[in-house]
Scaffold this motif. Structure first.
Motif, PDB file in Angstrom:
ATOM      1  N   ALA A 587      44.048  25.523  43.655  1.00 53.68           N
ATOM      2  CA  ALA A 587      44.549  25.951  42.225  1.00 53.68           C
ATOM      3  C   ALA A 587      46.213  25.999  42.115  1.00 53.68           C
ATOM      4  CB  ALA A 587      44.241  27.527  41.541  1.00 53.68           C
ATOM      5  N   LEU A 588      46.751  25.730  43.476  1.00 53.56           N
ATOM      6  CA  LEU A 588      48.104  25.983  43.445  1.00 53.56           C
ATOM      7  C   LEU A 588      48.404  24.931  44.631  1.00 53.56           C
ATOM      8  CD1 LEU A 588      48.565  30.079  43.963  1.00 53.56           C
ATOM      9  CD2 LEU A 588      49.063  28.672  41.875  1.00 53.56           C
ATOM     10  N   PRO A 589      49.989  24.324  44.382  1.00 54.93           N
ATOM     11  CA  PRO A 589      50.291  23.291  45.217  1.00 54.93           C
ATOM     12  C   PRO A 589      50.691  23.949  46.737  1.00 54.93           C
ATOM     13  CG  PRO A 589      52.256  24.123  43.824  1.00 54.93           C
ATOM     14  CD  PRO A 589      51.000  24.923  43.438  1.00 54.93           C
ATOM     15  N   PHE A 590      50.846  23.257  47.539  1.00 58.13           N
ATOM     16  CA  PHE A 590      50.898  23.480  48.925  1.00 58.13           C
ATOM     17  C   PHE A 590      51.355  22.645  49.751  1.00 58.13           C
ATOM     18  CE2 PHE A 590      46.932  21.342  48.727  1.00 58.13           C
ATOM     19  CZ  PHE A 590      46.721  20.801  49.945  1.00 58.13           C
ATOM     20  N   THR A 591      52.050  22.799  50.881  1.00 60.44           N
ATOM     21  CA  THR A 591      52.704  21.810  51.798  1.00 60.44           C
ATOM     22  C   THR A 591      52.177  21.847  53.150  1.00 60.44           C
ATOM     23  OG1 THR A 591      54.298  23.389  52.733  1.00 60.44           O
ATOM     24  CG2 THR A 591      54.602  22.293  50.660  1.00 60.44           C
ATOM     25  N   HIS A 592      52.393  20.778  54.254  1.00 55.39           N
ATOM     26  CA  HIS A 592      52.001  20.811  55.318  1.00 55.39           C
ATOM     27  C   HIS A 592      52.089  21.996  56.080  1.00 55.39           C
ATOM     28  CE1 HIS A 592      56.314  20.270  56.170  1.00 55.39           C
ATOM     29  NE2 HIS A 592      55.980  20.159  57.403  1.00 55.39           N
ATOM     30  N   HIS A 593      53.097  22.733  56.074  1.00 51.76           N
ATOM     31  CA  HIS A 593      53.350  24.154  56.687  1.00 51.76           C
ATOM     32  C   HIS A 593      52.090  25.092  56.244  1.00 51.76           C
ATOM     33  CE1 HIS A 593      57.268  23.364  57.682  1.00 51.76           C
ATOM     34  NE2 HIS A 593      57.804  23.071  56.450  1.00 51.76           N
ATOM     35  N   VAL A 594      51.360  24.925  54.958  1.00 54.44           N
ATOM     36  CA  VAL A 594      50.469  25.844  54.807  1.00 54.44           C
ATOM     37  C   VAL A 594      49.077  25.396  55.286  1.00 54.44           C
ATOM     38  CG1 VAL A 594      49.172  26.930  52.866  1.00 54.44           C
ATOM     39  CG2 VAL A 594      51.537  26.805  52.658  1.00 54.44           C
ATOM     40  N   TRP A 595      48.856  24.063  55.212  1.00 56.14           N
ATOM     41  CA  TRP A 595      47.727  23.281  55.724  1.00 56.14           C
ATOM     42  C   TRP A 595      47.528  23.620  57.280  1.00 56.14           C
ATOM     43  CZ3 TRP A 595      43.237  22.036  53.730  1.00 56.14           C
ATOM     44  CH2 TRP A 595      42.567  21.096  54.486  1.00 56.14           C
ATOM     45  N   GLU A 596      48.803  23.351  57.999  1.00 61.98           N
ATOM     46  CA  GLU A 596      48.455  23.564  59.310  1.00 61.98           C
ATOM     47  C   GLU A 596      48.323  24.881  59.754  1.00 61.98           C
ATOM     48  OE1 GLU A 596      52.372  22.361  60.705  1.00 61.98           O
ATOM     49  OE2 GLU A 596      51.999  20.192  60.538  1.00 61.98           O
ATOM     50  N   HIS A 597      48.841  25.970  59.025  1.00 60.75           N
ATOM     51  CA  HIS A 597      48.315  27.446  59.246  1.00 60.75           C
ATOM     52  C   HIS A 597      46.889  27.472  59.143  1.00 60.75           C
ATOM     53  CE1 HIS A 597      48.485  31.797  59.160  1.00 60.75           C
ATOM     54  NE2 HIS A 597      47.880  31.888  58.003  1.00 60.75           N
ATOM     55  N   ILE A 598      46.466  26.943  57.924  1.00 58.55           N
ATOM     56  CA  ILE A 598      44.938  27.031  57.581  1.00 58.55           C
ATOM     57  C   ILE A 598      44.044  26.561  58.779  1.00 58.55           C
ATOM     58  CG2 ILE A 598      43.139  26.605  55.888  1.00 58.55           C
ATOM     59  CD1 ILE A 598      44.858  28.787  54.946  1.00 58.55           C
ATOM     60  N   CYS A 599      44.401  25.422  59.156  1.00 60.22           N
ATOM     61  CA  CYS A 599      43.571  24.658  60.154  1.00 60.22           C
ATOM     62  C   CYS A 599      43.681  25.439  61.420  1.00 60.22           C
ATOM     63  CB  CYS A 599      44.272  23.226  60.618  1.00 60.22           C
ATOM     64  SG  CYS A 599      43.972  22.114  59.060  1.00 60.22           S
ATOM     65  N   LYS A 600      44.600  26.246  61.788  1.00 60.51           N
ATOM     66  CA  LYS A 600      44.720  26.974  62.847  1.00 60.51           C
ATOM     67  C   LYS A 600      43.764  28.310  62.770  1.00 60.51           C
ATOM     68  CE  LYS A 600      49.351  25.803  64.629  1.00 60.51           C
ATOM     69  NZ  LYS A 600      50.337  26.021  64.410  1.00 60.51           N
ATOM     70  N   VAL A 601      43.762  29.034  61.683  1.00 62.70           N
ATOM     71  CA  VAL A 601      42.970  30.307  61.365  1.00 62.70           C
ATOM     72  C   VAL A 601      41.419  30.196  61.110  1.00 62.70           C
ATOM     73  CG1 VAL A 601      45.042  31.475  60.963  1.00 62.70           C
ATOM     74  CG2 VAL A 601      43.761  30.426  59.076  1.00 62.70           C
ATOM     75  N   VAL A 602      41.104  28.907  60.539  1.00 61.49           N
ATOM     76  CA  VAL A 602      39.947  28.846  60.275  1.00 61.49           C
ATOM     77  C   VAL A 602      39.174  27.881  61.379  1.00 61.49           C
ATOM     78  CG1 VAL A 602      38.311  27.519  58.625  1.00 61.49           C
ATOM     79  CG2 VAL A 602      40.372  28.596  57.921  1.00 61.49           C
TER      80      VAL A 602
END
Length: 724
Positions: A587-602
């Protein structure tokens, strides 16, 4: 006569051999000639050679053997650096040395030779001792025969200047073991050039001893000893000074990386002819988001011809998107911001504004910074600057990309120096100034009333305008060589010569500047970084060869790290935008910073498709938590702060935003929340029977309501978009 004469039988040294003058011809058709005879050491045979007299006397290796010392002109330039008393002492020593060697204190002396200095009746050793006794009787302290012998050696080597008293540091190299000095000269340049901490002098002493053992040791036996630590420390300082290696490690490394002189100055005669790019952390702390404190990275471009300056502020870690925005800034006019003084406009500057407005209407309400089209861009070996995407983007715009050798800051000194000016003129006046290194930093910098990214960005833009009104010492006009010009004045002076051609950038131009990847188009679409992009425009190209043999048939894909919800694929018909398949789940915009963090924690627990869906749901949950101001961990707060700071990009009014190009029907660029159907603030005429707003259009912009928010309602359109 004390002057050396060349006559038959006189011994001379030439070409590393000793000869005897066999004959001299004073006049001939080819000039004066001289015959020299000598003996070959290896063959043991006598040889005879003939030379031109002028050629022989002008050779540096020629000198008479024996006889009085050669007359030398005093080095008055060097002697002027010492006191008058030291000069008179040196000239007096010269008279004593010449009396010991020739019997007369001066060549033109007519007095009779004293018996104790007569070369015909005394030996050189006797004359040296006699001179030592004479000076000691006159009150000279510490004068012995060895002292007189050293005076003679110095006079033969350096003339009168060799008789001047030198400081101990200068004489230390002469007294030291030449093998130890050789080891230091061999190790210090390597020590200065490598990326290693300097360490203690004790370590350097050990390395010198190892070097001596390797080069001068005999069968494992040590033959040369390093001086004691205190003596070695003084010798090390002296050798470093002679090699120009004083200062900090960074200064030494910079000097070692400097190319060999002589240097050729960089000359540019047209605006945009040579533009230099570089990045460096900004020495100012800012508030990123939710109170997170951090530093920004500044990527700047400097035009060599007029010293124009452009810059982009970003969280640490430059991306190619920053280069794209920077190039766009140079080629498009800067629009006046609300609240700026009229004095900052281009109309109030020395630039011929009225004539330029007739060529480019965008300059009507422009600020003072110039507009240029780069021809050659000089960059360092940074990954973002030498990437294939940068090369391809510059090639598409007709820009020549010129990387400098690694670790060679002086090769692009025009862009290195402005960072110091930015620190002195801009950074040091701001709260949160950290200084250039830790030793200059205050103890409570982070507690100062720091500025936000938006505030600092606005102030930076205004600073750029003032920069172009500031005189620069390196800018001189041929008709006014004594007056330092401003960048705007130099631009105005060069415009009649170079001209002005407006270059409007299209959406495809901006896409060309984005980072590039080479990916296959499969039945599932295009996959990379745990994201799958798919659309109907890929039909007919799935599993096909792109025709680019150098990339093994892969397709050229451009992506925006600050807006990963869509990519651009170069198809035969041109660029086509393709959306992420899980765009509607976020629902919200994101950047590569957020996506890299999600890939690390999931953690991955299922198939590739299931893992991507889990990442999308986790991303949406995380973004909603951050938007709802829920309590986040320290790491999560920093990730969100960098992400939101990355979305702040200055774009001139009326120009295309490279970070906000319209996406297909379900792109979410610039959308921060989907509209709530129960929201009473949404007008009734904008709601359909399902309670959602109408979809606007059916083309590539479908899905964007007239108010700019994303509306999802048409089931058929949704199926056409996502189903093959």
């Amino acid at each position: 006569m004390s002057r050396p004469l060349l006559r038959p039988g006189t011994g001379v040294r030439y070409g590393g051999r000793e000869w005897t003058v066999a004959g001299i011809e004073a006049s001939s058709a080819s000039g004066a000639r001289i015959w020299l005879s000598g003996t070959e050491k290896k063959a043991g045979q006598d040889t005879l050679a003939v030379f031109g007299l002028a050629e022989l006397l002008g050779d540096a290796s020629f000198e008479p053997v024996g006889g009085p010392p050669r007359l030398r002109v005093p080095q008055m330039g060097l002697l002027s650096t010492v006191s008058e008393g030291e000069q008179w002492r040196a000239f007096e020593l010269e008279r004593h040395v010449r009396e010991v060697e020739t019997g007369r204190p001066a060549p033109d002396c007519t007095a009779s030779v004293r018996p104790e200095y007569d070369p015909a009746s005394t030996t050189l050793a006797q004359r040296e001792q006699a001179k030592a006794d004479e000076l000691a009787a006159q009150g000279w302290a510490d004068v012995s025969r060895a002292t007189v012998r050293r005076w003679r050696a110095r006079y033969h080597a350096d003339g009168v200047w060799g008789l001047v008293k030198k400081r101990r540091s200068s004489a230390r190299l002469v007294r030291a073991d030449p093998r130890v000095v050789e080891a230091l000269r061999a190790l210090l340049p390597v020590e200065a050039s490598r990326s290693r901490s300097r360490g203690w002098k004790k370590r350097m002493r050990g390395e010198v001893q190892w070097w001596l053992d390797d080069h001068h040791g005999e069968q494992g036996r040590r033959t040369v000893e390093v001086p004691p630590q205190s003596t070695f420390n003084r010798l090390l300082d002296t050798v470093e000074a002679s090699l120009g290696l004083q200062g900090t490690v960074a200064q030494r490394r910079a000097r070692a990386a400097r190319p060999a002189p002589p240097f050729t100055p960089t000359l540019a005669l047209r605006p945009g002819e040579i533009v230099m790019l570089d990045s460096s952390p900004l020495d100012v702390l800012v508030v990123l988001d939710d109170g997170v404190v951090g530093r920004l990275e500044l990527t700047i471009a400097v035009d060599v011809a007029m010293r124009g300056l452009w810059g982009v502020l970003r969280p640490a870690g430059s991306k190619l998107t920053d280069v794209a925005v920077l190039l766009a800034q140079m080629m498009t006019p800067m629009v006046m911001r609300p609240g700026w003084s009229a004095a900052l406009s281009m109309a109030s500057s020395v630039v011929p504004h009225e004539r330029l407005t007739g060529i480019d209407e965008r300059l009507k309400d422009a600020a003072a910074p110039p507009v240029i089209v780069p021809e050659t861009v000089v960059v360092d070996q940074g990954k973002v600057f030498v990437s294939p995407a940068t090369r391809a983007a510059c090639e598409s715009l007709g820009i020549s990309l010129q990387p400098v050798p690694p670790a060679n800051g002086p090769a692009k000194g025009h862009v290195e120096r402005p960072f110091g000016s930015i620190n002195s003129l801009f950074c040091q006046w701001l709260p949160g100034h950290t200084g250039s290194n830790v030793s200059e930093r205050g103890s409570k910098v982070e507690r100062e009333p720091l500025w936000t990214v938006a505030e600092l960005q606005a102030l930076w833009e205004e600073f750029l305008v003032h920069w172009h009104h500031r005189p620069h010492a390196g800018l001189r006009h041929p008709l006014m060589p004594k007056k330092a010009l401003t960048p705007n004045q130099m631009w105005a002076a060069l415009l009649p010569v170079a001209g002005y051609v407006p270059v409007p950038l299209s959406a495809d131009d901006f896409v060309e500047l984005l980072p590039v990847r080479w990916q296959p188009i499969t039945d599932a679409g295009i996959r990379f970084s745990y994201r799958t992009y798919d659309g109907s425009c890929l039909n007919g190209h799935r599993g096909q060869h792109s025709g680019v043999w150098a990339q093994k048939g892969l397709w050229e894909v451009h992506y925006n790290p600050y807006d990963p919800v869509r990519i651009w694929v170069r198809l035969p018909e041109g660029f086509r935008e393709v959306a992420w398949i899980h765009t509607t789940s976020v629902a919200l915009p994101f950047t590569h910073h957020v996506w890299e963090h999600i890939c690390k924690v999931v953690e991955r627990t299922g198939s590739r498709e299931e893992h991507e869906a889990e990442l999308a749901l986790a991303l949406d949950t995380f973004l909603r938590r951050a938007a709802g101001k829920e309590k986040l961990s320290t790491v999560e707060r920093r990730v969100m702060a960098k992400s939101r700071a990355s979305q702040t990009v200055p774009v001139p009014a009326g120009e295309i935003n490279v970070l906000d190009v319209l996406a297909p029907s379900f792109g979410l660029a610039g959308v921060y929340a989907a509209p709530d159907p129960d929201d009473e603030t949404l007008p009734d005429e904008d709601k359909d029977e399902d309670g959602y707003g109408d979809v606007v259009g059916d083309g590539p912009e479908a899905g964007h309501a007239s108010g700019g928010s994303l509306i999802l309602s048409d089931q058929d359109l949704e199926e056409d978009q996502w189903l093959p």
